[in-house]
Design an enzyme around this catalytic site. Structure first.
Site, mmCIF file in Angstrom:
data_model
loop_
_atom_site.group_PDB
_atom_site.id
_atom_site.type_symbol
_atom_site.label_atom_id
_atom_site.label_comp_id
_atom_site.label_asym_id
_atom_site.label_seq_id
_atom_site.Cartn_x
_atom_site.Cartn_y
_atom_site.Cartn_z
ATOM 1 N N ASP A 139 0.600 -1.144 -0.024
ATOM 2 C CA ASP A 139 0.486 -0.139 0.059
ATOM 3 C C ASP A 139 0.770 0.748 0.251
ATOM 4 O OD1 ASP A 139 -1.749 1.632 0.583
ATOM 5 O OD2 ASP A 139 -3.298 0.131 1.091
ATOM 6 N N ARG A 168 -6.829 16.282 2.671
ATOM 7 C CA ARG A 168 -5.888 15.141 2.462
ATOM 8 C C ARG A 168 -4.409 15.830 2.498
ATOM 9 N NH1 ARG A 168 -4.310 9.893 0.814
ATOM 10 N NH2 ARG A 168 -3.130 8.153 2.574
ATOM 11 N N LYS A 206 -3.711 -1.023 -6.570
ATOM 12 C CA LYS A 206 -4.811 -0.618 -5.811
ATOM 13 C C LYS A 206 -4.942 0.509 -6.452
ATOM 14 C CE LYS A 206 -6.742 -0.015 -1.422
ATOM 15 N NZ LYS A 206 -5.952 0.074 0.052
ATOM 16 N N TRP A 207 -5.931 1.207 -7.276
ATOM 17 C CA TRP A 207 -5.776 2.295 -7.760
ATOM 18 C C TRP A 207 -6.517 3.556 -6.824
ATOM 19 C CZ3 TRP A 207 -4.916 4.570 -13.403
ATOM 20 C CH2 TRP A 207 -4.861 5.694 -13.466
ATOM 21 N N ASP A 208 -6.628 4.658 -5.997
ATOM 22 C CA ASP A 208 -6.737 5.090 -4.811
ATOM 23 C C ASP A 208 -7.290 6.533 -5.188
ATOM 24 O OD1 ASP A 208 -8.170 5.469 -2.789
ATOM 25 O OD2 ASP A 208 -6.377 5.081 -1.854
ATOM 26 N N ASN A 268 -8.331 10.177 -2.963
ATOM 27 C CA ASN A 268 -8.821 10.230 -2.248
ATOM 28 C C ASN A 268 -8.883 11.654 -1.434
ATOM 29 O OD1 ASN A 268 -8.426 8.085 -0.322
ATOM 30 N ND2 ASN A 268 -6.425 8.232 -0.983
ATOM 31 N N CYS A 296 -10.684 2.460 -5.975
ATOM 32 C CA CYS A 296 -10.947 2.616 -4.906
ATOM 33 C C CYS A 296 -10.562 4.488 -4.554
ATOM 34 C CB CYS A 296 -9.456 2.238 -3.383
ATOM 35 S SG CYS A 296 -9.231 2.608 -2.254
ATOM 36 N N ASP A 314 -13.372 2.827 3.528
ATOM 37 C CA ASP A 314 -12.654 2.943 4.364
ATOM 38 C C ASP A 314 -12.575 1.561 6.110
ATOM 39 O OD1 ASP A 314 -10.688 3.477 3.048
ATOM 40 O OD2 ASP A 314 -10.764 5.343 3.110
#
Length: 729
Positions: free
Chosen positions: A357, A437, A469-471, A473, A518, A540
């Site tokens: 991660d 963020r 894992k394509w985030d 935020n 994500c 989450d």
């Protein structure tokens, strides 16, 4: 009452005047069990005259033929209503012509139908403006076996100068009933997919997002149920289920008019998005996907699930790998040797992928927290002196594959990327930067930024990374594109189009690498993105109690194999068994420190992974029956049944029944009544005995569906769970 809209009685007395253009036969968009009928009136306008259970050809011919209407009456039934002429309610489409005329009129031009295989029939209805060179094409794709219809709109023009689009719904459906009940999903970070139901009354109800092309589904989800006349249950009531395939700002409008007709208008949100369209350039809306059920919400969900696995999700019928994530074990504080050890733990667990991660990148600004480094996608030499290639090799030696986390659409102001390319960032001129963020959004309307984002992912995959894992935020705020210049009203739409261009390139080169979509949780739960991804991160919040509700909500519209559901230590008060059994609702994964599991816990977890792999044809590909809802009591139950009705898995969760709360048998669904089934409890901790009377007993499918069996503990004093395997003898 059937789900349908028939033209009002005034239509029955209409006739075709002398000299009128010939009226084509009704246009039927149909699946095996559903009909949507469009009819051309004597005024050459297109009307929706029916939506509901499938009609015979003879019955379609018997539908009332629409014609001219009183000038003081709205035109009931018009299939795609334009703004600016005689419409008195929400329009489907609005346009300002090059000469400043703010109106659009649409009449029928032609219809074309084609068939692909034995399942897909595509219909295109061509409408045109009789006074301006404007063409609107309504596209319908009818999936026969799945009873799902997909519809979208395409507009082009040949005016000398650009026109401006002010509204552009993907569809317009009309329903007619005494009452309408809307079920929607809403929430916030860590509390996604909450179900709420309410009656629609006279006026306009809007569910929308104005958050742009990043975390658009943060507060609202572009999916819904509509029940007619009365609230629907899982097994009763007329239901329309719909979902919009778009990863950006959306708008779902529901308007009950003066005649108690309901207009449903799903599509792009026109907020701050008046779109200037040059000549001969098509404007194509997102796809709206819907299905109809005369027998409640359950069949509607299963229709969408079957369609999604076959058509809506990347490799939807392929097995999903089980993974171990390092996030809750290390956060960003890890070393190469620590990761090597964790990959060994993943192999011991039986996982197929180790997912690294956040925190693996950045050198000038090492990513040791979320304040720096985002955008600098080079391995941190201090943490990973031998780069990602070493980790790929370590995984291979352990007999697993290596996956990685990226957030390529975002940037920290404290990064080399920001220092080199401040013009690549969405931010308002002459205003302070607005952080969420500690980061900003890159401008994906810019082709150079699209190239950069593609290269970020391409570089990882080219080194042997086997899962991504394509985030994403943060949402869009204070958004201004230096690339678009004066066309800022294109930003929210063109950002998503730019994102899809990157996804298209990615899938062209890497067509089958599994990837998780994500967005700080379930803020990107939509079929616009999922056609490029294998699964999505629902929240989450991995507290198992909360996840029962979150996963229940998303299962209304998305198949179980798309819901990434991990066993974690978010709430250690829950037993490992309860956390694991809840994760079986979706795609099983892990995010905990395997080395800290006791011998019994590791033995249980290894067996749970083996059970999940063995039961994947049922849990991932079977029909899901939601038997007992967490919104209706403390005893939750679901049943997953394979297509042959020979293998099923029941999941039950006791959410802390109260003192003397009755615990009643649960009636199964979807089984073969004549088949005999052996019921046995699995996923037991070492030394744990089964506690349910149904264990190791044989029943007929008829008995299980009419009488049922106990799935909860009558005397439970804590959260408990059970997994029952149901096998045909």
């Amino acid at each position: 009452m059937m789900l349908r809209f028939l033209c009002c009685l005034l239509l029955l007395s209409r006739f075709v005047p002398a000299g009128a253009q010939a009226i084509p036969p009704p246009i039927a968009i149909e699946t095996e069990h559903v009909s949507l009928v469009l009819t051309v009136g004597t005024n050459q306008k297109l009307y929706q005259t029916y939506l509901g259970p499938k009609l015979t050809a003879a019955d379609r011919q018997s539908l009332p033929q629409p014609g001219p209407f009183d000038a003081y009456m709205p035109a009931p039934g018009e299939a795609y209503v334009p703004a600016g002429t005689d419409n008195l309610f929400e329009p489907a489409i609005g346009m300002v012509h090059a000469d400043g005329n703010p109106s659009l009129a649409l009449v029928f031009a032609e219809v074309q139908t084609s068939q692909t295989g034995d399942d897909l029939i595509t219909t295109t209805v061509h409408l045109r403006d009789p006074a301006y060179p404007v063409d609107v094409r309504l596209h319908f794709a009818a999936y026969q076996k799945e009873d799902v219809i997909k519809t979208w709109m395409e507009i082009t023009h040949r005016e000398k100068k650009p026109v401006v689009l002010t509204n552009y719904a993907s569809a317009m459906l009309r329903l007619h009933a005494p009452h309408y009940w809307l079920t929607q999903l809403h929430g916030d970070w860590a509390s996604e997919a909450k179900e709420v139901e309410g009656e629609l009354t006279s006026g306009l109800k809007v569910i929308d997002s104005k958050l742009g092309g990043t975390r658009a589904g943060w507060y609202q989800t572009p999916s819904f149920f509509l029940a007619l006349d009365k609230p629907a249950t899982e097994t009763s009531g007329e239901v329309l289920a719909g979902t919009l395939a778009w990863t950006g700002s959306f708008r779902l409008a529901f308007e009950v008019d003066n005649l108690n007709t309901l207009r449903v208008l799903p599509g792009l949100n026109p907020f701050a998005s008046a779109y200037t369209l040059p000549a001969n350039q098509p404007f194509v809306t997102p796809e709206f996907i819907f299905t109809y059920s005369p027998a409640g919400k359950g069949p509607a969900s299963r229709n969408l699930h079957r369609w999604a696995r076959r058509y809506g999700v990347l490799d939807g019928t392929a097995p999903r790998p089980t993974l171990l994530n390092n996030w809750e074990t290390t956060l960003t504080a890890f070393t190469e040797s620590r990761l090597d050890s964790l990959m060994g733990d993943a192999a011991r667990l039986g996982a197929q992928i180790f997912l690294l991660d956040d925190g693996w990148f950045g050198n000038k600004y090492p990513r040791n927290n979320d304040k720096v480094g985002l955008g600098d996608w080079q391995p941190d030499r201090a943490k990973l002196p031998h780069g990602l290639g070493h980790l790929v090799q370590t995984a291979t030696k352990a007999g697993i594959k290596f996956g990685i986390w990226v957030e390529p659409e975002m940037v920290n102001p404290k990064s080399e990327l920001y220092e080199k390319h401040p013009d690549w960032v969405l931010r308002l001129p002459n205003r302070p930067e607005d952080y969420s963020r500690n980061q900003l959004v890159l401008d994906l309307t810019n082709p150079k930024v699209q190239d950069f984002v593609f290269q970020v992912v391409d570089e990882q995959l080219s080194q042997g990374v086997a899962y991504v894992k394509w985030d994403c935020n943060r949402m869009m705020t204070s958004a201004y594109s230096p690339y678009l210049g004066r066309d800022q009203s294109h930003l929210y739409i063109d950002y998503v189009r730019g994102l899809y261009k990157v996804f298209d390139r990615m899938r062209s080169k890497y067509p089958h690498v599994p990837m998780m979509l994500c967005s700080g949780g379930g803020a990107r739960a939509d079929y616009g993105g999922l056609k490029y991804f294998t699964d999505f991160w629902a929240s989450d919040n991995t507290d198992a109690f909360e996840r029962v509700f979150i996963q229940w909500g998303f299962l209304n519209f998305f198949p179980s194999n798309t819901l990434a559901s991990h066993v974690t230590n978010w709430n250690r008060q829950h037993t490992l068994k309860f956390r694991t059994d809840v994760a079986l609702m979706g795609k099983l994964g892990y995010d905990l420190d395997v080395s800290k599991l006791s011998v019994d816990e590791l033995t249980f977890s290894r067996q749970a992974v083996q059970n999940y792999k063995r039961l994947t044809p049922v849990l991932a590909q079977g029909d899901v029956f939601r038997l007992r809802s967490p919104y209706e009591g403390n005893q939750v139950a679901l049943l997953y049944v394979d297509e042959a009705q020979r293998h099923a898995v029941a999941l039950s969760y006791n959410l802390h029944t109260r003192f003397h709360e009755p615990v009643l048998p649960v009636r199964f669904q979807g089984l073969n009544p004549a088949q005999r089934y052996l019921v046995r409890e699995i996923n037991l901790m070492p030394g744990q005995k089964d506690t349910l009377p149904a264990h190791d007993h044989t029943y007929s499918g008829d008995y299980l569906m009419k009488v049922g069996v106990l799935l909860s503990d009558p005397d439970a004093t804590q959260l408990t769970s059970h997994v029952l395997e149901v096998l045909a003898e």
